[in-house]
Write a protein that holds these residues in place. Structure first.
Motif, mmCIF file in Angstrom:
data_model
loop_
_atom_site.group_PDB
_atom_site.id
_atom_site.type_symbol
_atom_site.label_atom_id
_atom_site.label_comp_id
_atom_site.label_asym_id
_atom_site.label_seq_id
_atom_site.Cartn_x
_atom_site.Cartn_y
_atom_site.Cartn_z
ATOM 1 N N GLY A 1 -8.720 -1.669 -4.419
ATOM 2 C CA GLY A 1 -7.218 -2.044 -4.714
ATOM 3 C C GLY A 1 -6.943 -3.525 -4.503
ATOM 4 O O GLY A 1 -5.810 -4.072 -4.572
ATOM 5 N N SER A 2 -7.950 -4.231 -4.318
ATOM 6 C CA SER A 2 -8.049 -5.823 -4.225
ATOM 7 C C SER A 2 -7.923 -6.457 -5.411
ATOM 8 O O SER A 2 -8.434 -5.913 -6.605
ATOM 9 N N LEU B 1 -0.410 -0.781 -7.474
ATOM 10 C CA LEU B 1 0.366 0.599 -6.876
ATOM 11 C C LEU B 1 0.411 0.365 -5.203
ATOM 12 O O LEU B 1 1.385 0.844 -4.692
ATOM 13 N N LEU B 2 -0.507 -0.436 -4.685
ATOM 14 C CA LEU B 2 -0.267 -0.543 -3.348
ATOM 15 C C LEU B 2 0.499 -1.602 -2.659
ATOM 16 O O LEU B 2 0.621 -2.780 -3.286
ATOM 17 N N PRO B 3 1.208 -1.300 -1.482
ATOM 18 C CA PRO B 3 1.960 -2.276 -0.932
ATOM 19 C C PRO B 3 1.261 -3.490 -0.409
ATOM 20 O O PRO B 3 -0.238 -3.198 -0.155
ATOM 21 N N ALA B 4 1.842 -4.710 -0.355
ATOM 22 C CA ALA B 4 0.911 -5.560 0.380
ATOM 23 C C ALA B 4 0.376 -5.373 1.668
ATOM 24 O O ALA B 4 1.046 -4.731 2.545
ATOM 25 N N GLY B 5 -0.879 -5.883 1.912
ATOM 26 C CA GLY B 5 -1.667 -5.359 3.157
ATOM 27 C C GLY B 5 -2.585 -4.220 3.204
ATOM 28 O O GLY B 5 -3.116 -3.843 4.066
ATOM 29 N N GLN B 6 -2.361 -3.431 2.049
ATOM 30 C CA GLN B 6 -3.177 -1.924 2.088
ATOM 31 C C GLN B 6 -4.175 -2.159 0.930
ATOM 32 O O GLN B 6 -4.712 -1.041 0.282
ATOM 33 N N ALA C 1 -9.005 7.532 -2.970
ATOM 34 C CA ALA C 1 -9.044 8.800 -2.377
ATOM 35 C C ALA C 1 -8.006 8.689 -1.178
ATOM 36 O O ALA C 1 -7.287 9.734 -0.950
ATOM 37 N N GLN C 2 -8.048 7.687 -0.468
ATOM 38 C CA GLN C 2 -6.802 7.498 0.431
ATOM 39 C C GLN C 2 -5.642 7.544 -0.188
ATOM 40 O O GLN C 2 -4.642 8.299 0.290
ATOM 41 N N TYR C 3 -5.371 6.911 -1.125
ATOM 42 C CA TYR C 3 -4.219 6.724 -1.915
ATOM 43 C C TYR C 3 -3.712 8.104 -2.452
ATOM 44 O O TYR C 3 -2.482 8.684 -2.179
ATOM 45 N N VAL C 4 -4.713 8.808 -2.868
ATOM 46 C CA VAL C 4 -4.236 10.126 -3.501
ATOM 47 C C VAL C 4 -3.950 11.133 -2.600
ATOM 48 O O VAL C 4 -2.894 11.957 -2.338
ATOM 49 N N ALA C 5 -4.717 11.138 -1.305
ATOM 50 C CA ALA C 5 -4.225 12.011 -0.267
ATOM 51 C C ALA C 5 -3.010 11.787 0.371
ATOM 52 O O ALA C 5 -2.322 12.810 0.830
#
Length: 108
Positions: free
Chosen positions: A5-6, A16-21, A27-31
């Motif tokens: 996600g970088s 899709l990811l908030p800053a810092g994530q 897989a973590q995002y889906v879970a």
């Protein structure tokens, strides 16, 4: 893969990811997503890149591919989400492999 996600990973996933994530795996995002419905079509990029390379870029190893499919579908099913799973197309039907005359036939 951490870092997917970088900015050096997948720019669309990064959005899709908030800053810092940015180090979160898909897989973590889906879970953590809590969907009620999903569409699942994994492997098309592997197939397209393999065909486009003339067979020189090997697709993901079948065992790794199967493990990733199971991981993601289990994460979605464990949340009670309903969904649709799509299959890969016949590679010979990819526009990448068709002559212009064959593509024109599909437009009709």
């Amino acid at each position: 893969v951490p870092g997917y996600g970088s900015a050096t990973g997948n720019a669309l996933f990064e959005r899709l990811l908030p800053a810092g994530q940015e180090q979160k795996t898909y897989a973590q995002y889906v879970a953590e997503s809590r969907p009620t419905f999903f569409t699942f079509w994994l492997g098309n990029a592997d197939l397209t890149e393999f065909v486009a390379s003339g067979g020189t870029r090997p697709p993901t190893e079948p065992g790794v591919f199967s493990a990733n499919v199971k991981l993601l579908l289990d994460a979605l099913a464990n949340q009670g989400a309903k969904g649709v799973v799509a299959n890969l197309p016949d590679p010979t039907l990819l526009p990448l492999l068709m002559r212009p005359s064959e593509l024109a036939a599909y437009r009709k």
